[in-house]
Design a protein around this motif. Structure first.
Motif, short mmCIF file in Angstrom:
data_model
loop_
_atom_site.label_atom_id
_atom_site.label_comp_id
_atom_site.label_asym_id
_atom_site.label_seq_id
_atom_site.Cartn_x
_atom_site.Cartn_y
_atom_site.Cartn_z
N THR A 24 -17.63 10.55 71.22
CA THR A 24 -18.97 11.01 71.56
C THR A 24 -19.14 12.46 71.11
OG1 THR A 24 -18.29 11.73 73.75
CG2 THR A 24 -19.13 9.49 73.55
N SER A 25 -20.39 12.87 70.93
CA SER A 25 -20.69 14.23 70.52
C SER A 25 -21.06 15.06 71.74
CB SER A 25 -21.84 14.22 69.51
OG SER A 25 -22.99 13.65 70.09
N GLU A 26 -21.13 16.38 71.55
CA GLU A 26 -21.52 17.25 72.63
C GLU A 26 -22.96 16.96 73.06
OE1 GLU A 26 -19.65 19.31 74.27
OE2 GLU A 26 -17.88 18.95 73.04
N THR A 27 -23.24 17.24 74.33
CA THR A 27 -24.58 16.99 74.85
C THR A 27 -25.59 17.88 74.15
OG1 THR A 27 -23.55 16.59 77.01
CG2 THR A 27 -25.94 16.86 76.95
N PRO A 28 -26.62 17.30 73.53
CA PRO A 28 -27.65 18.15 72.91
C PRO A 28 -28.51 18.80 73.98
CG PRO A 28 -28.29 15.83 72.80
CD PRO A 28 -26.89 15.87 73.37
N ALA A 29 -29.04 19.98 73.67
CA ALA A 29 -29.91 20.70 74.60
C ALA A 29 -31.29 20.85 73.98
CB ALA A 29 -29.33 22.07 74.93
N VAL A 30 -32.32 20.57 74.78
CA VAL A 30 -33.70 20.71 74.32
C VAL A 30 -34.43 21.63 75.28
CG1 VAL A 30 -33.74 18.47 73.17
CG2 VAL A 30 -34.43 18.63 75.57
N ASP A 31 -35.37 22.38 74.76
CA ASP A 31 -36.11 23.35 75.57
C ASP A 31 -37.33 22.73 76.22
OD1 ASP A 31 -34.45 25.57 75.09
OD2 ASP A 31 -35.41 25.94 73.16
N VAL A 32 -37.53 23.05 77.49
CA VAL A 32 -38.75 22.69 78.22
C VAL A 32 -39.26 24.00 78.83
CG1 VAL A 32 -39.76 21.38 80.11
CG2 VAL A 32 -37.93 20.36 78.73
N VAL A 33 -40.47 24.38 78.45
CA VAL A 33 -41.02 25.66 78.87
C VAL A 33 -42.37 25.45 79.55
CG1 VAL A 33 -41.70 27.99 78.15
CG2 VAL A 33 -39.88 26.77 76.91
N VAL A 34 -42.53 26.03 80.72
CA VAL A 34 -43.81 25.99 81.43
C VAL A 34 -44.49 27.35 81.21
CG1 VAL A 34 -44.97 25.74 83.65
CG2 VAL A 34 -42.94 24.37 83.13
N GLU A 35 -45.65 27.31 80.58
CA GLU A 35 -46.41 28.52 80.28
C GLU A 35 -47.80 28.42 80.89
OE1 GLU A 35 -44.51 29.74 75.99
OE2 GLU A 35 -46.06 28.19 76.00
N ASP A 36 -48.57 29.49 80.75
CA ASP A 36 -49.95 29.46 81.25
C ASP A 36 -50.75 28.34 80.59
OD1 ASP A 36 -49.40 31.60 82.86
OD2 ASP A 36 -50.25 33.09 81.49
N SER A 37 -50.39 28.05 79.33
CA SER A 37 -51.11 27.01 78.58
C SER A 37 -50.69 25.60 78.97
CB SER A 37 -50.90 27.21 77.08
OG SER A 37 -49.52 27.19 76.76
N GLY A 38 -49.61 25.49 79.75
CA GLY A 38 -49.16 24.17 80.18
C GLY A 38 -47.69 23.94 79.93
N LEU A 39 -47.32 22.67 79.96
CA LEU A 39 -45.93 22.24 79.83
C LEU A 39 -45.62 21.93 78.37
CD1 LEU A 39 -43.26 21.24 81.17
CD2 LEU A 39 -44.41 19.05 81.55
N ASN A 40 -44.62 22.61 77.83
CA ASN A 40 -44.18 22.35 76.46
C ASN A 40 -42.80 21.70 76.50
OD1 ASN A 40 -46.43 23.61 75.16
ND2 ASN A 40 -45.57 25.60 75.72
N SER A 41 -42.74 20.44 76.06
CA SER A 41 -41.48 19.70 76.09
C SER A 41 -41.37 18.88 74.82
CB SER A 41 -41.43 18.80 77.33
OG SER A 41 -42.46 17.84 77.29
N PRO A 42 -40.17 18.45 74.46
CA PRO A 42 -39.99 17.68 73.22
C PRO A 42 -40.68 16.33 73.29
CG PRO A 42 -37.99 17.65 74.51
CD PRO A 42 -38.89 18.63 75.18
N ALA A 43 -41.08 15.82 72.14
CA ALA A 43 -41.70 14.49 72.07
C ALA A 43 -40.64 13.40 72.00
CB ALA A 43 -42.62 14.40 70.86
N THR A 44 -39.46 13.73 71.47
CA THR A 44 -38.40 12.74 71.35
C THR A 44 -37.04 13.37 71.63
OG1 THR A 44 -38.09 13.15 68.97
CG2 THR A 44 -39.66 11.42 69.60
N VAL A 45 -36.13 12.55 72.17
CA VAL A 45 -34.70 12.88 72.25
C VAL A 45 -33.95 11.60 71.95
CG1 VAL A 45 -35.04 14.72 73.96
CG2 VAL A 45 -34.57 12.38 74.74
N THR A 46 -32.64 11.70 71.73
CA THR A 46 -31.86 10.50 71.52
C THR A 46 -31.20 10.06 72.81
OG1 THR A 46 -29.98 11.85 70.82
CG2 THR A 46 -31.42 10.98 69.09
#
Length: 288
Positions: A24-46
């Motif tokens: 297995t590979s290392e756990t990938p990390a994706v950013d999730v950021v809550v800003e004044d404009s709203g929630l920014n999160s990835p559209a896809t992960v594996t």
């Protein structure tokens, strides 16, 4: 954050799934950021173990969770039940909606974060469609437009981080929920949280004043649950795992200041309508 989840503030910690497998590979990390404009999160992960690196620019922090809508249920209908479940004005309606949610969606946990900090939350996801939601927005206008869809694509399994400690939520023979947790937790190290209780639940860490006793925490919780007032033992906001369904787990890592903390769940018991915390679901621990 809805008061059903936190009369003051909340922390939650999570459990990761299986141990690492050869190849297995290392756990990938994706950013999730809550800003004044709203929630920014990835559209896809594996598929497999994924670390969501959650942070918030909102002064109120964020309560970001990952959920999967069960087949046969529409997202807008489920979100309407989420709104009802956190509505204190209609207690019976809120409890009925909370029970329905267990049949309508699977909650994979997530992280409560304070502004300016980063919390790593790791969970294991199978391929399919999910939703990322900031539970802080529940009860505010336009919730359906604020959630973000997440597609989990097939892929090679990833290695989950090794946990330095474990917190378990379980049910007693009488049906009450209890924490099993170590007396000390290591700051900045992964902590696994497992939900073996009968309901979706959370694990919230709140800093308390030095010398605070379990009885003082309990007195505050009881006063809040009865609509009264009592001196708050808490000195800061929550960091940790937001609601997670029974039989699930996740891992959370946060750089917490050393000191005394209360480990609490503020969710309500489906059977009694009372907060789990008001029925004894809280502990005092030390972060080192």
């Amino acid at each position: 954050m809805p008061t059903l989840m936190i009369p003051a503030l909340a922390l939650a910690l999570a459990f990761v799934a299986a141990p690492a497998q050869a190849g297995t590979s290392e756990t990938p990390a994706v950013d999730v950021v809550v800003e004044d404009s709203g929630l920014n999160s990835p559209a896809t992960v594996t598929a497999g173990a994924t670390t969501f690196r959650i942070r918030s620019a909102d002064p109120e922090g964020a309560y970001v969770g990952v959920v999967r809508i069960r087949p046969g249920h529409a997202l807008r209908d489920v979100l309407a039940d989420v709104e009802r479940a956190f509505d204190h004005a209609d207690r019976e309606g809120a409890l009925a909606a909370a029970r329905r949610l267990s049949a309508e969606m699977v909650l994979y946990g997530g992280a409560a974060v304070q502004a300016g900090m980063v919390v790593d939350y790791t969970t294991v996801l199978a391929p399919g469609a999910y939703v990322v939601i900031d539970f802080k927005e529940v009860g505010r206008p336009g919730l359906a437009d604020k959630v973000r869809r997440l597609r989990v694509l097939p892929g090679l399994p990833h290695r989950s981080p090794s946990a330095a400690a474990e917190i378990v939520l379980s049910s007693t023979a009488a049906g009450a929920t209890r924490f099993t947790a170590p007396a000390t937790l290591p700051s900045g190290r992964p902590v696994r949280v497992v939900n073996r209780s009968r309901q979706y639940n959370e694990a919230i860490l709140l800093p308390v004043r030095p010398g605070t006793t379990r009885e003082q925490v309990g007195a505050y919780i009881t006063a809040v649950s009865e609509g009264g007032q009592a001196p708050s033992p808490f000195t800061g906001g929550p960091v940790g795992l937001v609601p997670m369904s029974p039989g699930h787990a996740a891992v959370i890592r946060a750089d917490l200041a050393p000191g005394s903390y209360a480990l609490v769940t503020w969710l309500r018991d489906y059977r009694t309508g009372r907060m789990h915390a008001d029925q004894g679901t809280y502990e005092l621990i030390t972060v080192e």
